[in-house]
Design an enzyme around this catalytic site. Structure first.
Site, PDB file in Angstrom:
ATOM      1  N   PHE A  41      -0.600  -0.466  12.463  1.00 54.01           N
ATOM      2  CA  PHE A  41      -1.454   0.250  11.358  1.00 54.01           C
ATOM      3  C   PHE A  41      -1.972  -0.836  10.600  1.00 54.01           C
ATOM      4  O   PHE A  41      -3.208  -1.049  10.285  1.00 54.01           O
ATOM      5  CB  PHE A  41      -0.777   1.098  10.617  1.00 54.01           C
ATOM      6  CG  PHE A  41      -1.469   1.988   9.538  1.00 54.01           C
ATOM      7  CD1 PHE A  41      -2.392   2.590   9.715  1.00 54.01           C
ATOM      8  CD2 PHE A  41      -1.312   1.304   8.105  1.00 54.01           C
ATOM      9  CE1 PHE A  41      -3.295   3.094   8.566  1.00 54.01           C
ATOM     10  CE2 PHE A  41      -2.117   1.604   7.066  1.00 54.01           C
ATOM     11  CZ  PHE A  41      -3.064   2.705   7.323  1.00 54.01           C
ATOM     12  N   ASN A  42      -1.113  -1.842  10.019  1.00 52.83           N
ATOM     13  CA  ASN A  42      -1.633  -2.763   9.158  1.00 52.83           C
ATOM     14  C   ASN A  42      -2.604  -3.701   9.953  1.00 52.83           C
ATOM     15  O   ASN A  42      -3.476  -4.155   9.140  1.00 52.83           O
ATOM     16  CB  ASN A  42      -0.376  -3.548   8.538  1.00 52.83           C
ATOM     17  CG  ASN A  42       0.473  -2.671   7.575  1.00 52.83           C
ATOM     18  OD1 ASN A  42      -0.130  -1.807   7.074  1.00 52.83           O
ATOM     19  ND2 ASN A  42       1.810  -3.078   7.638  1.00 52.83           N
TER      20      ASN A  42
ATOM     21  N   HIS B   3       9.755   0.513   7.962  1.00 57.01           N
ATOM     22  CA  HIS B   3       9.179  -0.811   8.293  1.00 57.01           C
ATOM     23  C   HIS B   3       9.333  -1.893   7.217  1.00 57.01           C
ATOM     24  O   HIS B   3       9.898  -2.976   7.567  1.00 57.01           O
ATOM     25  CB  HIS B   3       7.580  -0.845   8.720  1.00 57.01           C
ATOM     26  CG  HIS B   3       7.299   0.407   9.938  1.00 57.01           C
ATOM     27  ND1 HIS B   3       7.631   0.433  11.038  1.00 57.01           N
ATOM     28  CD2 HIS B   3       7.057   1.820   9.462  1.00 57.01           C
ATOM     29  CE1 HIS B   3       7.195   1.403  11.639  1.00 57.01           C
ATOM     30  NE2 HIS B   3       7.068   2.392  10.645  1.00 57.01           N
ATOM     31  N   ASP B   4       8.832  -1.511   5.920  1.00 56.97           N
ATOM     32  CA  ASP B   4       8.370  -2.827   5.142  1.00 56.97           C
ATOM     33  C   ASP B   4       9.540  -3.447   4.615  1.00 56.97           C
ATOM     34  O   ASP B   4       9.364  -4.521   4.229  1.00 56.97           O
ATOM     35  CB  ASP B   4       7.447  -2.040   4.314  1.00 56.97           C
ATOM     36  CG  ASP B   4       5.886  -1.585   4.554  1.00 56.97           C
ATOM     37  OD1 ASP B   4       5.699  -2.423   5.568  1.00 56.97           O
ATOM     38  OD2 ASP B   4       5.469  -0.808   3.820  1.00 56.97           O
TER      39      ASP B   4
ATOM     40  N   ASP C 218       0.792  -1.289   0.014  1.00 55.69           N
ATOM     41  CA  ASP C 218       0.117  -0.135   0.038  1.00 55.69           C
ATOM     42  C   ASP C 218       0.929   1.251  -0.095  1.00 55.69           C
ATOM     43  O   ASP C 218       0.896   1.987   1.045  1.00 55.69           O
ATOM     44  CB  ASP C 218      -0.709   0.083   1.196  1.00 55.69           C
ATOM     45  CG  ASP C 218      -0.366   0.181   2.707  1.00 55.69           C
ATOM     46  OD1 ASP C 218       0.983  -0.335   2.685  1.00 55.69           O
ATOM     47  OD2 ASP C 218      -0.896   0.574   3.583  1.00 55.69           O
TER      48      ASP C 218
ATOM     49  N   ASN D  84      -2.403   2.717   3.656  1.00 57.53           N
ATOM     50  CA  ASN D  84      -1.971   4.161   3.906  1.00 57.53           C
ATOM     51  C   ASN D  84      -2.618   5.224   2.918  1.00 57.53           C
ATOM     52  O   ASN D  84      -2.622   6.450   3.433  1.00 57.53           O
ATOM     53  CB  ASN D  84      -0.277   4.199   3.374  1.00 57.53           C
ATOM     54  CG  ASN D  84       0.683   3.385   4.222  1.00 57.53           C
ATOM     55  OD1 ASN D  84       0.410   3.529   5.542  1.00 57.53           O
ATOM     56  ND2 ASN D  84       1.786   2.701   3.695  1.00 57.53           N
TER      57      ASN D  84
ATOM     58  N   THR E 287       2.976  -5.954   2.939  1.00 54.86           N
ATOM     59  CA  THR E 287       3.733  -4.866   3.567  1.00 54.86           C
ATOM     60  C   THR E 287       2.414  -3.713   3.762  1.00 54.86           C
ATOM     61  O   THR E 287       2.721  -2.470   4.127  1.00 54.86           O
ATOM     62  CB  THR E 287       4.769  -3.971   2.727  1.00 54.86           C
ATOM     63  OG1 THR E 287       4.205  -3.591   1.418  1.00 54.86           O
ATOM     64  CG2 THR E 287       5.887  -4.971   2.518  1.00 54.86           C
TER      65      THR E 287
ATOM     66  N   ASP F 266       6.856   1.170   1.824  1.00 55.73           N
ATOM     67  CA  ASP F 266       6.490   0.301   0.946  1.00 55.73           C
ATOM     68  C   ASP F 266       7.289   0.424  -0.385  1.00 55.73           C
ATOM     69  O   ASP F 266       7.827  -0.304  -1.058  1.00 55.73           O
ATOM     70  CB  ASP F 266       5.021   0.255   0.341  1.00 55.73           C
ATOM     71  CG  ASP F 266       3.915   0.216   1.656  1.00 55.73           C
ATOM     72  OD1 ASP F 266       3.498  -0.975   1.476  1.00 55.73           O
ATOM     73  OD2 ASP F 266       3.785   1.358   2.453  1.00 55.73           O
TER      74      ASP F 266
HETATM   75  C1  BDR Z   1       3.068  -0.115   8.497  1.00 54.30           C
HETATM   76  O1  BDR Z   1       1.916   1.009   8.419  1.00 54.30           O
HETATM   77  C2  BDR Z   1       2.329   1.906   7.287  1.00 54.30           C
HETATM   78  O2  BDR Z   1       1.874   3.314   7.507  1.00 54.30           O
HETATM   79  C3  BDR Z   1       3.696   1.568   6.905  1.00 54.30           C
HETATM   80  O3  BDR Z   1       4.036   1.584   5.234  1.00 54.30           O
HETATM   81  C4  BDR Z   1       3.839   0.031   7.338  1.00 54.30           C
HETATM   82  O4  BDR Z   1       3.618  -0.815   6.626  1.00 54.30           O
HETATM   83  C5  BDR Z   1       3.941   0.482   9.756  1.00 54.30           C
HETATM   84  O5  BDR Z   1       2.868   0.380  10.855  1.00 54.30           O
HETATM   85 CA    CA Z   2       2.799  -0.584   4.141  1.00 57.13          CA
END
Ligand code: BDR
Ligand code: CA
Length: 315
Positions: A169-170, A243-244, A14, A43, A128, A19
């Site tokens: 978040f994810n 993160h991703d 996303d 996102n 991701t 990402d």
């Molecule tokens: C995740 O949430 C999104 O904002 C980032 O792309 C990552 O996948 C981090 O919590």
């Molecule tokens: Ca992401």
């Protein structure tokens, strides 16, 4: 290393600043064969995340890779995008005006199914974003499950959250999808905030991108500069965590992370904790392990992989 040794992968994403780096790593490391890219709302809205994926692949010169758009909303409830972190476009910061390839005339879940069926060996799914597309694939096409090697996803945490006090978040965006994936019986690897918060785009990292002297390097530097400003404003972080791409790095070289095999449950009902990953690190529940959960990260090795891939695609 030739294609014969490369692991077939599909990236479901996303984009999203981090990402974008995950896509560059997946497209740029010769140990992976990127069969396709699928997009999900997270996102930003689906139209934006799809366009962003096309732009990043175009910048990487990877326009031959099929891209398909998937779920525009989570399995249950409404989408809440992360404009506060990723901006109105989902990839705010640089000028990304680039001619892009076509989006495939097929739903992401159908593209995943086709790529998995056509592959000559089991395919690794790297997710991701919210796990909506992956859950729909596993539920809607159980016949492909034996042909999926494993699901490596960025999401959750062994500690606390970033979207709610205990939710990442994810997973918070689509808790039911994460629950389906974690209870699918497939091998899963969870790359949570507890490790991703160690991979920080510090000033030397941004300078290294800029110092590549390529348009892509400058774009990465500008993406990270925007990301740094939002992470500073929203979380008070000195540097933003990427993160991703760690989920991609963990597939390229499993030694980049250390994992423990433990039971992970997604909280679906909690009044204040919906979307939290309940990670039973000390095996107190008596449940069998259903995930390899990352507990440490070789930060230097991770950045080496990422920088090498970005140089490779830009060069
Ligand atoms: C995740 O949430 C999104 O904002 C980032 O792309 C990552 O996948 C981090 O919590
Ligand atoms: Ca992401």
């Amino acid at each position: 290393m030739g294609d014969f040794a490369a692991q077939p992968v599909i990236v479901d994403c996303d984009p999203g600043h981090d990402d974008a780096l995950a896509l560059l790593l997946a497209a740029g490391d010769p140990r992976l064969r990127l069969l396709g890219v699928t997009t999900v709302a997270g996102n930003q809205t689906l139209d934006k995340t799809t366009r962003n994926a096309l732009k990043i692949l175009a910048l990487a010169g990877a326009t031959g890779i099929p891209v398909a758009a998937g779920s525009a909303r989570p399995l249950i409830g409404e989408l809440t995008v992360a404009s506060d972190i990723h901006g109105a476009s989902g990839l705010d910061g640089p000028d990304l005006d680039v001619p892009v390839g076509e989006v495939a005339d097929v739903h992401a879940v159908d593209l995943m199914r086709r790529l998995i069926v056509e592959a000559t060996e089991p395919v690794t799914l790297i997710a991701t974003g919210p796990l909506t597309n992956v859950a729909l694939l596993l539920r809607g096409h159980p016949e492909v499950v034996p042909r999926v090697r494993r699901v490596v996803f960025m999401g959750g945490s062994t500690e606390r959250g970033n979207t709610t006090p205990y939710g990442e978040f994810n997973i918070v965006t689509d808790p039911e999808a994460a629950d389906i994936v974690l209870r699918s019986g497939l091998p899963t690897t969870m790359i949570g905030l507890n490790v991703t918060h160690q991979a920080l785009a510090t000033s030397p990292v941004i300078a290294e991108f800029e110092g590549m002297g390529t348009r892509l390097g400058t774009i990465c530097a500008e993406l990270m500069t925007f990301f740094a400003a939002t992470y500073r404003r929203v979380f008070g972080f000195a540097h933003p965590p990427v993160h991703d791409p760690i989920a991609v790095a963990a597939v390229i070289d499993p030694a980049v992370i250390r994992t423990v095999a433990v039971p992970v449950t997604v909280e679906l009902a909690g009044a204040h904790t919906r979307g939290a990953t309940v990670v039973d690190l000390h095996h107190r529940t008596g449940q069998p392990p259903n995930a390899a959960v990352a507990v440490s990260l070789d930060v230097d090795a991770f950045w080496r992989l990422l920088m090498t891939a970005v140089r490779r695609v830009a060069g």
